[in-house]
Design a protein around this motif. Sequence first.
Motif, PDB file in Angstrom:
ATOM      1  N   ASN A 188      -0.023  54.142  23.968  1.00  0.00           N
ATOM      2  CA  ASN A 188      -1.091  55.086  23.625  1.00  0.00           C
ATOM      3  C   ASN A 188      -0.536  56.388  23.064  1.00  0.00           C
ATOM      4  OD1 ASN A 188      -4.072  54.379  24.486  1.00  0.00           O
ATOM      5  ND2 ASN A 188      -2.746  53.400  25.981  1.00  0.00           N
ATOM      6  N   ILE A 189       0.562  56.876  23.645  1.00  0.00           N
ATOM      7  CA  ILE A 189       1.180  58.111  23.159  1.00  0.00           C
ATOM      8  C   ILE A 189       1.771  57.891  21.770  1.00  0.00           C
ATOM      9  CG2 ILE A 189       3.177  59.641  23.477  1.00  0.00           C
ATOM     10  CD1 ILE A 189       0.920  60.506  25.192  1.00  0.00           C
ATOM     11  N   GLU A 190       2.441  56.772  21.549  1.00  0.00           N
ATOM     12  CA  GLU A 190       3.028  56.491  20.231  1.00  0.00           C
ATOM     13  C   GLU A 190       1.930  56.438  19.161  1.00  0.00           C
ATOM     14  OE1 GLU A 190       6.494  53.670  18.303  1.00  0.00           O
ATOM     15  OE2 GLU A 190       5.155  52.769  19.790  1.00  0.00           O
ATOM     16  N   ARG A 191       0.820  55.792  19.489  1.00  0.00           N
ATOM     17  CA  ARG A 191      -0.303  55.711  18.553  1.00  0.00           C
ATOM     18  C   ARG A 191      -0.844  57.113  18.254  1.00  0.00           C
ATOM     19  NH1 ARG A 191      -3.721  52.901  21.575  1.00  0.00           N
ATOM     20  NH2 ARG A 191      -2.718  50.935  21.024  1.00  0.00           N
ATOM     21  N   TYR A 192      -0.985  57.926  19.310  1.00  0.00           N
ATOM     22  CA  TYR A 192      -1.477  59.299  19.158  1.00  0.00           C
ATOM     23  C   TYR A 192      -0.560  60.116  18.248  1.00  0.00           C
ATOM     24  CZ  TYR A 192      -1.652  64.242  20.528  1.00  0.00           C
ATOM     25  OH  TYR A 192      -1.673  65.611  20.508  1.00  0.00           O
ATOM     26  N   ILE A 193       0.746  59.980  18.417  1.00  0.00           N
ATOM     27  CA  ILE A 193       1.712  60.730  17.592  1.00  0.00           C
ATOM     28  C   ILE A 193       1.508  60.407  16.118  1.00  0.00           C
ATOM     29  CG2 ILE A 193       4.166  60.983  17.020  1.00  0.00           C
ATOM     30  CD1 ILE A 193       3.389  62.449  19.582  1.00  0.00           C
ATOM     31  N   HIS A 194       1.383  59.134  15.784  1.00  0.00           N
ATOM     32  CA  HIS A 194       1.221  58.759  14.376  1.00  0.00           C
ATOM     33  C   HIS A 194      -0.148  59.165  13.833  1.00  0.00           C
ATOM     34  CE1 HIS A 194       5.020  56.802  13.652  1.00  0.00           C
ATOM     35  NE2 HIS A 194       4.909  56.161  14.801  1.00  0.00           N
ATOM     36  N   GLU A 195      -1.191  59.028  14.650  1.00  0.00           N
ATOM     37  CA  GLU A 195      -2.523  59.414  14.188  1.00  0.00           C
ATOM     38  C   GLU A 195      -2.607  60.904  13.885  1.00  0.00           C
ATOM     39  OE1 GLU A 195      -5.057  58.110  17.326  1.00  0.00           O
ATOM     40  OE2 GLU A 195      -5.192  56.025  16.611  1.00  0.00           O
ATOM     41  N   ASN A 196      -1.863  61.720  14.626  1.00  0.00           N
ATOM     42  CA  ASN A 196      -1.959  63.168  14.489  1.00  0.00           C
ATOM     43  C   ASN A 196      -0.905  63.797  13.595  1.00  0.00           C
ATOM     44  OD1 ASN A 196      -4.084  64.536  16.557  1.00  0.00           O
ATOM     45  ND2 ASN A 196      -3.365  62.569  17.354  1.00  0.00           N
ATOM     46  N   TYR A 197       0.263  63.133  13.453  1.00  0.00           N
ATOM     47  CA  TYR A 197       1.366  63.817  12.790  1.00  0.00           C
ATOM     48  C   TYR A 197       1.981  63.080  11.605  1.00  0.00           C
ATOM     49  CZ  TYR A 197       0.975  66.687  16.959  1.00  0.00           C
ATOM     50  OH  TYR A 197       0.491  67.497  17.950  1.00  0.00           O
ATOM     51  N   ASP A 198       1.486  61.905  11.257  1.00  0.00           N
ATOM     52  CA  ASP A 198       1.999  61.238  10.059  1.00  0.00           C
ATOM     53  C   ASP A 198       1.714  62.098   8.828  1.00  0.00           C
ATOM     54  OD1 ASP A 198       3.050  59.115  11.392  1.00  0.00           O
ATOM     55  OD2 ASP A 198       1.671  57.601  10.617  1.00  0.00           O
ATOM     56  N   GLY A 199       2.729  62.241   7.987  1.00  0.00           N
ATOM     57  CA  GLY A 199       2.583  63.024   6.762  1.00  0.00           C
ATOM     58  C   GLY A 199       2.661  64.517   6.948  1.00  0.00           C
ATOM     59  N   LYS A 200       2.944  64.975   8.197  1.00  0.00           N
ATOM     60  CA  LYS A 200       2.948  66.412   8.482  1.00  0.00           C
ATOM     61  C   LYS A 200       4.338  66.929   8.864  1.00  0.00           C
ATOM     62  CE  LYS A 200      -1.865  66.360  10.034  1.00  0.00           C
ATOM     63  NZ  LYS A 200      -2.796  66.606  11.160  1.00  0.00           N
ATOM     64  N   GLY A 201       5.365  66.105   8.596  1.00  0.00           N
ATOM     65  CA  GLY A 201       6.722  66.512   8.927  1.00  0.00           C
ATOM     66  C   GLY A 201       7.376  67.271   7.789  1.00  0.00           C
ATOM     67  N   VAL A 202       8.690  67.414   7.865  1.00  0.00           N
ATOM     68  CA  VAL A 202       9.447  68.102   6.824  1.00  0.00           C
ATOM     69  C   VAL A 202       9.245  67.364   5.501  1.00  0.00           C
ATOM     70  CG1 VAL A 202      11.740  68.834   6.082  1.00  0.00           C
ATOM     71  CG2 VAL A 202      11.129  68.888   8.521  1.00  0.00           C
ATOM     72  N   PRO A 207       6.765  61.060  11.509  1.00  0.00           N
ATOM     73  CA  PRO A 207       7.745  61.006  12.598  1.00  0.00           C
ATOM     74  C   PRO A 207       8.283  59.600  12.813  1.00  0.00           C
ATOM     75  CG  PRO A 207       5.517  61.234  13.472  1.00  0.00           C
ATOM     76  CD  PRO A 207       5.409  61.412  11.994  1.00  0.00           C
ATOM     77  N   LYS A 208       9.568  59.532  13.130  1.00  0.00           N
ATOM     78  CA  LYS A 208      10.183  58.270  13.520  1.00  0.00           C
ATOM     79  C   LYS A 208       9.987  58.123  15.030  1.00  0.00           C
ATOM     80  CE  LYS A 208      14.554  55.706  13.518  1.00  0.00           C
ATOM     81  NZ  LYS A 208      16.018  55.788  13.283  1.00  0.00           N
ATOM     82  N   THR A 209       9.421  57.008  15.457  1.00  0.00           N
ATOM     83  CA  THR A 209       9.125  56.827  16.877  1.00  0.00           C
ATOM     84  C   THR A 209       9.627  55.483  17.375  1.00  0.00           C
ATOM     85  OG1 THR A 209       6.972  55.761  16.521  1.00  0.00           O
ATOM     86  CG2 THR A 209       6.984  58.165  16.631  1.00  0.00           C
ATOM     87  N   THR A 210       9.755  55.385  18.691  1.00  0.00           N
ATOM     88  CA  THR A 210       9.993  54.109  19.355  1.00  0.00           C
ATOM     89  C   THR A 210       9.284  54.152  20.703  1.00  0.00           C
ATOM     90  OG1 THR A 210      11.671  52.474  19.953  1.00  0.00           O
ATOM     91  CG2 THR A 210      12.137  54.740  20.549  1.00  0.00           C
ATOM     92  N   PHE A 211       8.955  53.005  21.236  1.00  0.00           N
ATOM     93  CA  PHE A 211       8.286  52.929  22.537  1.00  0.00           C
ATOM     94  C   PHE A 211       9.245  52.391  23.585  1.00  0.00           C
ATOM     95  CE2 PHE A 211       6.067  49.727  25.333  1.00  0.00           C
ATOM     96  CZ  PHE A 211       5.639  50.646  26.283  1.00  0.00           C
ATOM     97  N   ILE A 212       9.502  53.197  24.616  1.00  0.00           N
ATOM     98  CA  ILE A 212      10.245  52.747  25.792  1.00  0.00           C
ATOM     99  C   ILE A 212       9.519  53.310  27.017  1.00  0.00           C
ATOM    100  CG2 ILE A 212      12.437  52.643  27.029  1.00  0.00           C
ATOM    101  CD1 ILE A 212      13.900  53.266  24.472  1.00  0.00           C
ATOM    102  N   ALA A 213       9.066  52.431  27.870  1.00  0.00           N
ATOM    103  CA  ALA A 213       8.307  52.856  29.056  1.00  0.00           C
ATOM    104  C   ALA A 213       9.250  53.398  30.132  1.00  0.00           C
ATOM    105  CB  ALA A 213       7.516  51.678  29.605  1.00  0.00           C
ATOM    106  N   TYR A 214       8.681  53.812  31.251  1.00  0.00           N
ATOM    107  CA  TYR A 214       9.457  54.052  32.456  1.00  0.00           C
ATOM    108  C   TYR A 214       9.618  52.722  33.183  1.00  0.00           C
ATOM    109  CZ  TYR A 214       8.989  59.137  32.054  1.00  0.00           C
ATOM    110  OH  TYR A 214       9.067  60.438  31.640  1.00  0.00           O
ATOM    111  N   GLY A 215      10.435  52.717  34.215  1.00  0.00           N
ATOM    112  CA  GLY A 215      10.683  51.482  34.943  1.00  0.00           C
ATOM    113  C   GLY A 215      10.278  51.558  36.401  1.00  0.00           C
ATOM    114  N   ALA A 216      10.411  50.425  37.072  1.00  0.00           N
ATOM    115  CA  ALA A 216      10.128  50.336  38.507  1.00  0.00           C
ATOM    116  C   ALA A 216      10.849  49.121  39.061  1.00  0.00           C
ATOM    117  CB  ALA A 216       8.631  50.226  38.766  1.00  0.00           C
ATOM    118  N   GLU A 217      10.805  48.982  40.367  1.00  0.00           N
ATOM    119  CA  GLU A 217      11.431  47.840  41.030  1.00  0.00           C
ATOM    120  C   GLU A 217      10.389  47.099  41.860  1.00  0.00           C
ATOM    121  OE1 GLU A 217      14.521  49.740  43.223  1.00  0.00           O
ATOM    122  OE2 GLU A 217      15.904  49.802  41.524  1.00  0.00           O
TER     123      GLU A 217
END
Length: 415
Positions: A188-202, A207-217
């Motif tokens: 959801n955060i990755e999608r939000y980043i692209h929806e809001n900031y694509d085409g608005k960088g330098v 933005p270049k993004t990747t998705f890596i979650a947190y972990g658990a045991e």
Amino acid sequence: MGRSNTVRKDKRQHVFLVGAKSIGAYGGYETFINKLTEYHQNCREIKYHIACKANGDGCMDEKKLEDARRISATEFVYHNAHCFKIHVPSIGPAQAIYYDVKALDECCKYIKKNKILHPIVYIMACRIGPFAGYFKRRIHRLGGKVYVNPDGHEWMRAKWSKPVRRYWKLSEQMMIKHCDLAVCDSINIERYIHENYDGKGVRGSSPKTTFIAYGAETRKSRLADDAPQFAEWMQSKGLKPKEYYLVVGRFVPENNYETMIREFMKSRSKKDFAIVTTANDAFLEKLEKELHFKKDGRIKFVGTVYNPELLTKIRENAYGYFHGHEVGGTNPSLLEALGSTQLNLLLDVGFNREVAEDAALYWSRKDGALAGLIERADELSEEEKENFGMKAKRRIREAYTWEKIAGQYKDIFLA
């Protein structure tokens, strides 16, 4: 001179982690750093450097960490990571910004002094947007890269005033613009980043993004059911196994403690509600004034628990777990609950649905919604509860093991 020559030959990838207050506390970044360095402590290809807060709220006390080795008053080694402490003046809400800026400055000085090749500076949260361009240029001149974890929507947090929220939104925009990679811990955060900031960088870049979650045991606590440490803790808090609901997390408004306590008080449940959380006297007084929860013997603030085996045992023996986080990505306390507790009752927002899918029950903040769900949960059969528990653990094993998450981070750091 000999020191510099030795360092120059060091071919390891040096990674500087900036943004967590301490290691092993309840915050998401604190948990993440603790587990990442644990799983990578014997990795010969990566050397971690971790900024920690020397004083103030949430500061680092390495004496609480098993196996931490003190080097000086401001440095220690933990999980083979080099940890350094930053002193923060008492300047109100601006402390967080000062802390990150000072930590980044120390990282740059350390990189230059030790002639570290191609470092990665990984900044967690988007607090220092006005300084992002400056530090990106400075780190690039040192041959390094800047990675950012945008966290959740800091600008939505209830604790901030409207002017502060506007700052966080602008800061987020600037940090996404000036990073080499945004590591999003939620789809959801990755999608939000692209929806809001694509085409608005330098120069109009995205933005270049990747998705890596947190972990658990999903492993059981090493403490036995009759372990004295667990039995004594339960007795001291007036709790009995499988006769309490539980929540673990920072005691802040956006985690919806007010809703959870109010709704529990409305319910006819005969179980207790154990709240494992950090101290926040002002918020506690506010809730008591509004809810008068002290009159309800089921509501039990039981303090903090930093022993991971004891905390896991407490989760395992809860009848159910409440999760009220609504701001943020993949939350560690939710993952840990899914890995340990059979029955999980989650606030119905996209982040939580993304993580738990059909392995949990969901509630809204609508008046009476959670109270009704608690009463229905109390009536679930053993088979129904076991089914939820199996689904939850399967979800963790499929998508959120620390082994998998640590492996994904190793891949991006060594790419």
